[in-house]
Design a protein around this motif. Structure first.
Motif, short mmCIF file in Angstrom:
data_model
loop_
_atom_site.label_atom_id
_atom_site.label_comp_id
_atom_site.label_asym_id
_atom_site.label_seq_id
_atom_site.Cartn_x
_atom_site.Cartn_y
_atom_site.Cartn_z
N ASP A 1 8.03 -90.72 47.69
CA ASP A 1 7.67 -89.43 48.28
C ASP A 1 6.48 -89.57 49.24
O ASP A 1 6.46 -88.96 50.32
N ALA A 2 5.49 -90.40 48.84
CA ALA A 2 4.32 -90.56 49.70
C ALA A 2 4.71 -91.28 51.01
O ALA A 2 4.21 -90.93 52.09
N SER A 3 5.60 -92.27 50.93
CA SER A 3 6.04 -92.98 52.14
C SER A 3 6.81 -92.03 53.05
O SER A 3 6.58 -92.01 54.27
N ALA A 4 7.73 -91.26 52.48
CA ALA A 4 8.52 -90.31 53.28
C ALA A 4 7.60 -89.29 53.95
O ALA A 4 7.75 -88.98 55.14
N GLY B 1 7.00 -88.70 57.93
CA GLY B 1 7.54 -87.43 58.44
C GLY B 1 9.04 -87.28 58.20
O GLY B 1 9.74 -86.63 58.98
N ILE B 2 9.51 -87.89 57.12
CA ILE B 2 10.94 -87.78 56.77
C ILE B 2 11.12 -86.59 55.83
O ILE B 2 10.41 -86.48 54.81
N ALA B 3 12.05 -85.72 56.17
CA ALA B 3 12.27 -84.50 55.38
C ALA B 3 12.74 -84.87 53.96
O ALA B 3 13.58 -85.76 53.80
N PRO B 4 12.21 -84.18 52.93
CA PRO B 4 12.54 -84.51 51.54
C PRO B 4 14.05 -84.50 51.26
O PRO B 4 14.54 -85.30 50.46
N GLU B 5 14.79 -83.61 51.94
CA GLU B 5 16.24 -83.52 51.65
C GLU B 5 17.02 -84.73 52.17
O GLU B 5 18.19 -84.90 51.85
N LYS B 6 16.37 -85.59 52.97
CA LYS B 6 17.05 -86.80 53.46
C LYS B 6 16.83 -88.01 52.54
O LYS B 6 17.35 -89.08 52.79
N ILE B 7 16.02 -87.85 51.49
CA ILE B 7 15.69 -88.99 50.61
C ILE B 7 16.77 -89.15 49.52
O ILE B 7 17.11 -88.18 48.85
N VAL B 8 17.27 -90.37 49.38
CA VAL B 8 18.20 -90.66 48.28
C VAL B 8 17.37 -91.26 47.14
O VAL B 8 16.73 -92.31 47.31
N THR B 9 17.36 -90.59 46.01
CA THR B 9 16.55 -91.04 44.87
C THR B 9 17.44 -91.24 43.65
O THR B 9 18.18 -90.33 43.26
N THR B 10 17.36 -92.42 43.06
CA THR B 10 18.11 -92.70 41.82
C THR B 10 17.21 -93.31 40.75
O THR B 10 17.67 -93.62 39.65
N VAL B 11 15.92 -93.51 41.09
CA VAL B 11 14.99 -94.19 40.17
C VAL B 11 14.89 -93.47 38.83
O VAL B 11 14.66 -94.09 37.80
N THR C 1 5.27 -98.05 55.34
CA THR C 1 5.30 -97.22 56.55
C THR C 1 5.11 -98.08 57.80
O THR C 1 5.76 -97.84 58.81
N ASP C 2 4.27 -99.12 57.74
CA ASP C 2 4.08 -100.01 58.90
C ASP C 2 5.39 -100.66 59.34
O ASP C 2 5.71 -100.70 60.53
N VAL C 3 6.13 -101.18 58.37
CA VAL C 3 7.34 -101.92 58.73
C VAL C 3 8.47 -100.96 59.17
O VAL C 3 9.29 -101.29 60.03
N VAL C 4 8.47 -99.75 58.62
CA VAL C 4 9.44 -98.75 59.09
C VAL C 4 9.12 -98.35 60.53
O VAL C 4 10.03 -98.22 61.37
N VAL C 5 7.85 -98.21 60.84
CA VAL C 5 7.46 -97.89 62.22
C VAL C 5 7.94 -99.00 63.17
O VAL C 5 8.41 -98.73 64.28
#
Ligand code: ACO
Length: 325
Positions: A260-263, A267-277, A229-233
């Protein structure tokens, strides 16, 4: 004032055909599908076939990216391959990809920043393209972590998988605003005080063996969310964008709980997350281009979208990038 930007022309990926499910792993070590899914979100991972090398998978991903970009391999003059599992100590696996593509001009080299390798590779390539020294580049992440896992260690063997992903970047003159297409900003960090929390216990100069991956999982988890989160900020501050402005969040695919915890913290909406893990586990440097390729193939990520990338891994190393597709 106009400026050179590294614009994405296309991306592609490759996964080996062998699927290793949680249920199969539970027959080999003391674990369960329920434990793995609940702690990591991983359902299955891929394992490279006997004799299938990191450079083989990288070549498949590179060809897929070139096809997606609709360009000829001969127009590529730079190949940066991020990997911690090269075919050999040297030469770089990138030169095998270069030879496989029939390219004899330009430059090809490997880069090692473990799970952050793709973001570090993107930053390196962006810098080189913007100098004008190169015109078109392949940034590849490819890993065969199955070869460095201790398959009797349930705390690590359930987490990782093999695969490759690639992106084609081209130096293009853009207007020089934050609305430009291409890599808008990249931020890299490392802190070697944490080097013993996630490492491989072998290497050419220490043991003359390849070694196995070792990790203090809880310690990694503890640092991951705040470092990410620091580096994204930092990336947001550099551009003036906020979490609301991004169209897609494409994180390193290590663990669904970290993602999920980082998003959530950003404050990133869950529907914007691309997950393939869930489908390929942690493929280290390959995970971001694997996820990007997935979201481009199913038309979630479209031209003009603002895409946030981030990764954190051994070292520790971590980084984030904002890219307009
Ligand atoms: N199956 C069943 N039980 C297990 C397994 C397993 N595969 N692995 C560990 N356990 C046990 C432990 O032995 C422990 O048992 P105990 O309480 O009797 O000692 C118990 O489960 C809890 O162990 P923890 O390590 O506390 O479990 P935690 O909730 O922290 O989850 C995990 C472990 C998934 C590794 C977590 O710490 C994590 O995700 N860490 C981040 C690791 C990571 O993603 N690394 C990737 C590289 S870095 C990166 O890419 C960001």
């Amino acid at each position: 004032m106009t400026m050179q930007r590294s614009v994405v022309l296309g991306c592609g990926s490759y996964l080996p055909s062998r699927v290793l499910t949680n249920q199969e792993l539970a027959r080999a070590v003391e674990t369960s599908d329920e434990w793995i899914v609940q702690r990591t979100g991983i359902h299955e991972r891929r394992v490279a076939a006997a004799g299938e090398l990191t450079s083989d998978m990288a070549l498949h991903a590179a060809r897929a990216a070139l096809a997606n970009a609709k360009i000829d391999a001969q127009s590529i003059d730079l190949i940066v391959l991020a990997t911690s599992t090269p075919d050999q100590t040297f030469p770089a696996s990138a030169v095998s990809v270069q030879a496989g593509l029939g390219i004899t001009h330009g430059a090809a080299f490997d880069l090692q920043a473990v799970c952050s390798g793709f973001v570090f590779g993107l930053a390196t390539t962006d810098g080189l393209l913007r100098t004008g020294a190169f015109k078109r580049a392949l940034v590849i992440g490819s890993e065969t972590f199955s070869r460095i896992l201790d398959w009797s260690d349930r705390t690590t063997c359930v987490l990782f998988g093999d695969g490759a992903g690639a992106v084609v970047l081209e130096a293009q003159e853009q207007p020089g605003t934050r609305e430009d297409r291409g890599v808008l900003t990249v931020h890299l960090r490392s802190d070697g005080r944490h080097k013993n929390k996630l490492y491989v216990d072998g290497g050419p100069s220490s043991t003359q063996t390849v070694g196995h991956l070792r990790m203090e999982g809880r310690e990694v988890f503890k640092h991951a969310v705040s470092m990410i989160t620091d580096v994204v900020v930092d990336a947001f501050k550099a551009t003036g964008y906020t979490a609301n402005d991004i169209d897609w969040f494409v994180p390193h695919q290590a663990n669904k709980r970290i993602i999920d915890a980082s998003a959530h913290k950003l404050g990133i909406a869950p529907e914007k997350i691309v997950t393939t893990v869930d489908r390929h586990g942690n493929t280290s440097a390959a995970s971001i281009p694997l996820a990007l390729s997935d979201a481009v193939a199913d038309r979630r990520i479209k031209r003009g979208n603002l895409v946030l990338l981030e990764a954190m891994g051994g070292g520790f190393t971590w980084g984030a990038a904002l890219v307009r597709w």
